[in-house]
Design an enzyme around this catalytic site. Structure first.
Site, PDB file in Angstrom:
ATOM      1  N   ASN A  20     -14.212  -7.632 -15.754  1.00  0.00           N
ATOM      2  CA  ASN A  20     -13.312  -6.768 -15.288  1.00  0.00           C
ATOM      3  C   ASN A  20     -12.224  -5.974 -15.834  1.00  0.00           C
ATOM      4  O   ASN A  20     -11.232  -6.850 -16.441  1.00  0.00           O
ATOM      5  CB  ASN A  20     -12.535  -7.672 -13.998  1.00  0.00           C
ATOM      6  CG  ASN A  20     -11.895  -6.863 -13.063  1.00  0.00           C
ATOM      7  OD1 ASN A  20     -11.920  -5.458 -12.809  1.00  0.00           O
ATOM      8  ND2 ASN A  20     -11.134  -7.692 -12.352  1.00  0.00           N
ATOM      9  N   TRP A  21     -12.600  -4.798 -15.940  1.00  0.00           N
ATOM     10  CA  TRP A  21     -11.421  -3.953 -16.844  1.00  0.00           C
ATOM     11  C   TRP A  21     -10.275  -3.499 -16.166  1.00  0.00           C
ATOM     12  O   TRP A  21      -9.460  -2.854 -16.780  1.00  0.00           O
ATOM     13  CB  TRP A  21     -12.396  -2.706 -17.324  1.00  0.00           C
ATOM     14  CG  TRP A  21     -13.642  -2.957 -18.396  1.00  0.00           C
ATOM     15  CD1 TRP A  21     -13.796  -4.365 -18.945  1.00  0.00           C
ATOM     16  CD2 TRP A  21     -14.394  -1.723 -18.800  1.00  0.00           C
ATOM     17  NE1 TRP A  21     -14.857  -3.974 -19.597  1.00  0.00           N
ATOM     18  CE2 TRP A  21     -15.130  -2.674 -19.508  1.00  0.00           C
ATOM     19  CE3 TRP A  21     -14.480  -0.629 -18.696  1.00  0.00           C
ATOM     20  CZ2 TRP A  21     -16.252  -1.954 -20.292  1.00  0.00           C
ATOM     21  CZ3 TRP A  21     -15.499  -0.071 -19.271  1.00  0.00           C
ATOM     22  CH2 TRP A  21     -16.589  -0.672 -20.176  1.00  0.00           C
ATOM     23  N   LYS A  22     -10.341  -3.837 -14.994  1.00  0.00           N
ATOM     24  CA  LYS A  22      -9.058  -3.317 -13.997  1.00  0.00           C
ATOM     25  C   LYS A  22      -8.705  -1.845 -14.292  1.00  0.00           C
ATOM     26  O   LYS A  22      -9.509  -1.149 -14.708  1.00  0.00           O
ATOM     27  CB  LYS A  22      -7.904  -4.436 -14.509  1.00  0.00           C
ATOM     28  CG  LYS A  22      -8.538  -5.895 -14.162  1.00  0.00           C
ATOM     29  CD  LYS A  22      -7.234  -6.611 -13.965  1.00  0.00           C
ATOM     30  CE  LYS A  22      -7.940  -8.144 -13.796  1.00  0.00           C
ATOM     31  NZ  LYS A  22      -6.579  -9.008 -13.674  1.00  0.00           N
ATOM     32  N   HIS A 110     -10.598  -9.594  -4.796  1.00  0.00           N
ATOM     33  CA  HIS A 110      -9.933 -10.096  -6.031  1.00  0.00           C
ATOM     34  C   HIS A 110      -8.545 -10.164  -5.575  1.00  0.00           C
ATOM     35  O   HIS A 110      -7.817  -9.438  -4.493  1.00  0.00           O
ATOM     36  CB  HIS A 110      -9.823  -8.887  -6.860  1.00  0.00           C
ATOM     37  CG  HIS A 110      -9.320  -9.419  -8.035  1.00  0.00           C
ATOM     38  ND1 HIS A 110      -8.168  -9.540  -8.459  1.00  0.00           N
ATOM     39  CD2 HIS A 110      -9.952  -9.830  -9.032  1.00  0.00           C
ATOM     40  CE1 HIS A 110      -7.996  -9.847  -9.715  1.00  0.00           C
ATOM     41  NE2 HIS A 110      -9.176 -10.097 -10.375  1.00  0.00           N
ATOM     42  N   GLU A 112      -5.507  -9.467  -6.891  1.00  0.00           N
ATOM     43  CA  GLU A 112      -4.777  -8.478  -6.709  1.00  0.00           C
ATOM     44  C   GLU A 112      -4.953  -7.568  -5.507  1.00  0.00           C
ATOM     45  O   GLU A 112      -3.958  -6.857  -5.017  1.00  0.00           O
ATOM     46  CB  GLU A 112      -5.024  -7.836  -8.077  1.00  0.00           C
ATOM     47  CG  GLU A 112      -4.563  -8.640  -9.259  1.00  0.00           C
ATOM     48  CD  GLU A 112      -5.097  -8.190 -10.611  1.00  0.00           C
ATOM     49  OE1 GLU A 112      -5.016  -8.741 -11.472  1.00  0.00           O
ATOM     50  OE2 GLU A 112      -6.047  -7.373 -10.615  1.00  0.00           O
ATOM     51  N   GLU A 190     -11.173 -17.673  -8.648  1.00  0.00           N
ATOM     52  CA  GLU A 190     -10.163 -17.493  -9.690  1.00  0.00           C
ATOM     53  C   GLU A 190      -8.864 -18.086  -8.839  1.00  0.00           C
ATOM     54  O   GLU A 190      -8.284 -17.420  -8.218  1.00  0.00           O
ATOM     55  CB  GLU A 190      -9.969 -15.857  -9.538  1.00  0.00           C
ATOM     56  CG  GLU A 190     -11.175 -15.341 -10.386  1.00  0.00           C
ATOM     57  CD  GLU A 190     -10.669 -13.938 -10.744  1.00  0.00           C
ATOM     58  OE1 GLU A 190     -10.899 -13.545 -11.976  1.00  0.00           O
ATOM     59  OE2 GLU A 190     -10.321 -13.183 -10.023  1.00  0.00           O
ATOM     60  N   GLY A 196      -4.073 -13.725 -15.495  1.00  0.00           N
ATOM     61  CA  GLY A 196      -3.143 -13.015 -16.613  1.00  0.00           C
ATOM     62  C   GLY A 196      -1.792 -14.042 -16.885  1.00  0.00           C
ATOM     63  O   GLY A 196      -1.094 -12.966 -17.285  1.00  0.00           O
ATOM     64  N   SER A 236      -7.869 -16.123 -17.006  1.00  0.00           N
ATOM     65  CA  SER A 236      -7.498 -16.374 -18.263  1.00  0.00           C
ATOM     66  C   SER A 236      -8.465 -16.923 -19.192  1.00  0.00           C
ATOM     67  O   SER A 236      -8.422 -17.784 -19.959  1.00  0.00           O
ATOM     68  CB  SER A 236      -6.224 -17.116 -18.687  1.00  0.00           C
ATOM     69  OG  SER A 236      -5.171 -16.559 -17.854  1.00  0.00           O
ATOM     70  N   GLY A 257     -11.171 -11.003 -17.254  1.00  0.00           N
ATOM     71  CA  GLY A 257     -10.032 -10.002 -17.024  1.00  0.00           C
ATOM     72  C   GLY A 257      -9.749  -9.557 -18.655  1.00  0.00           C
ATOM     73  O   GLY A 257     -10.730  -8.589 -19.063  1.00  0.00           O
ATOM     74  N   GLY A 258      -8.579  -9.687 -19.037  1.00  0.00           N
ATOM     75  CA  GLY A 258      -8.048  -9.118 -20.203  1.00  0.00           C
ATOM     76  C   GLY A 258      -9.122  -9.170 -21.484  1.00  0.00           C
ATOM     77  O   GLY A 258      -9.016  -8.279 -22.326  1.00  0.00           O
TER      78      GLY A 258
END
Length: 277
Positions: A20-22, A110, A112, A190, A196, A236, A257-258
């Site tokens: 997931n590149w957000k 999600h 967010e 999640e 994050g 994470s 994610g990141g």
């Protein structure tokens, strides 16, 4: 040097690693990242583990052109969709638009989106149905906040989110045509407190919730459905903790994610998933 592959009891569920590149990557950067990830993996890696990238909307067409034009063995999808199929909804992207770009997956619910955009369980359920109407596989996210975890309410909380999102669906809709074969849905656990933050659930923590989610699927839709639905862990995720997380028999991959923005790190996560697949 050849890597040793380890078999775990997933009863045929193909591991899935989704990045997931957000809100990162222009369309040109997306092309470069996708190429680097694919070229860092072997054919066997990409055969054993399903690898998916989830770019922002503005990069989807470029990723589609790359993947289809070069016949790359990688999937792609979107990070969100509208609950509506068309209409006066400025800024929204419909499932039909994503299907026209040959997206296979779309993230729904999600944390967010829930926290920053006020998406409640009813909205999430409507988006799941919108995805299924257009033959997109929703990656349905569930997870608890830190206070819920501290109060030991995490299992009930996540199962309640799952129940709400799948309200009114049939077993056939939930399982589709089977693990890794298209259709149905994917669930991603999640924990909000681990997204994050650098914090990560222990392998036992992740397995506990993923096992409870699978048991809940079995109660509602039957053991055959629960057996084929893939359940991912997200929060994470890094190469250093992937093997431990995927050791859980009810954990079929990861929503990354990141770390998915670093081609080398993401490819290593995918290789680990292939090794345990």
């Amino acid at each position: 040097m050849a890597r040793t592959r380890v078999t775990t009891p997933r009863t045929g569920r193909r591991p899935l690693i989704a990045g997931n590149w957000k809100m990162h990557m222009t369309h040109l950067e997306a092309i470069g990242l996708t190429q680097k990830v694919v070229f860092s993996l072997t054919e066997q890696d990409l055969d054993v583990a399903e690898v998916v990238v989830l770019p922002p909307f503005t990069a989807l067409r470029s990723v589609q052109t790359l993947v289809t034009g070069d016949k790359l063995a990688i999937g792609y999808g979107a990070q969100d969709l509208s609950m509506h199929d068309a209409g006066a909804y400025t800024g929204e992207i419909s499932g039909g638009m994503l299907a026209a770009l040959a997206c296979a997956y779309v993230v729904v619910g999600h944390s967010e989106r829930r926290a920053l955009h006020g998406e409640d369980d009813d909205v999430v359920a409507a988006k799941v149905r919108a995805a299924l109407r257009h033959d997109l596989v929703p990656i349905l996210c569930v997870g608890e906040g830190l206070e819920v975890r501290r109060d030991q309410g995490h299992v009930v909380h996540c199962c309640t989110q799952l129940d709400a999102a799948l309200e009114g669906l049939s077993a056939e809709q939930v399982r589709g045509t089977g693990a890794g074969a298209g259709g149905g849905l994917v669930i991603a656990y999640e924990p909000v407190w681990a997204i994050g933050t650098g914090e990560v659930a222990t392998p036992d923590d992740a397995q506990e919730v993923c096992a409870a989610l699978r048991s809940r699927l079995a109660e509602r839709f039957g053991p055959e459905t629960a057996e084929v639905v893939r359940i991912l862990y997200g929060g994470s995720v890094k190469a250093a903790n992937t093997a431990g997380i995927l050791a859980g028999p009810d954990i079929d991959g990861a929503l990354v994610g990141g770390a998915s923005l670093d081609a080398d790190e993401f490819a290593q996560i995918c290789r680990i998933a292939a090794d345990v697949g």
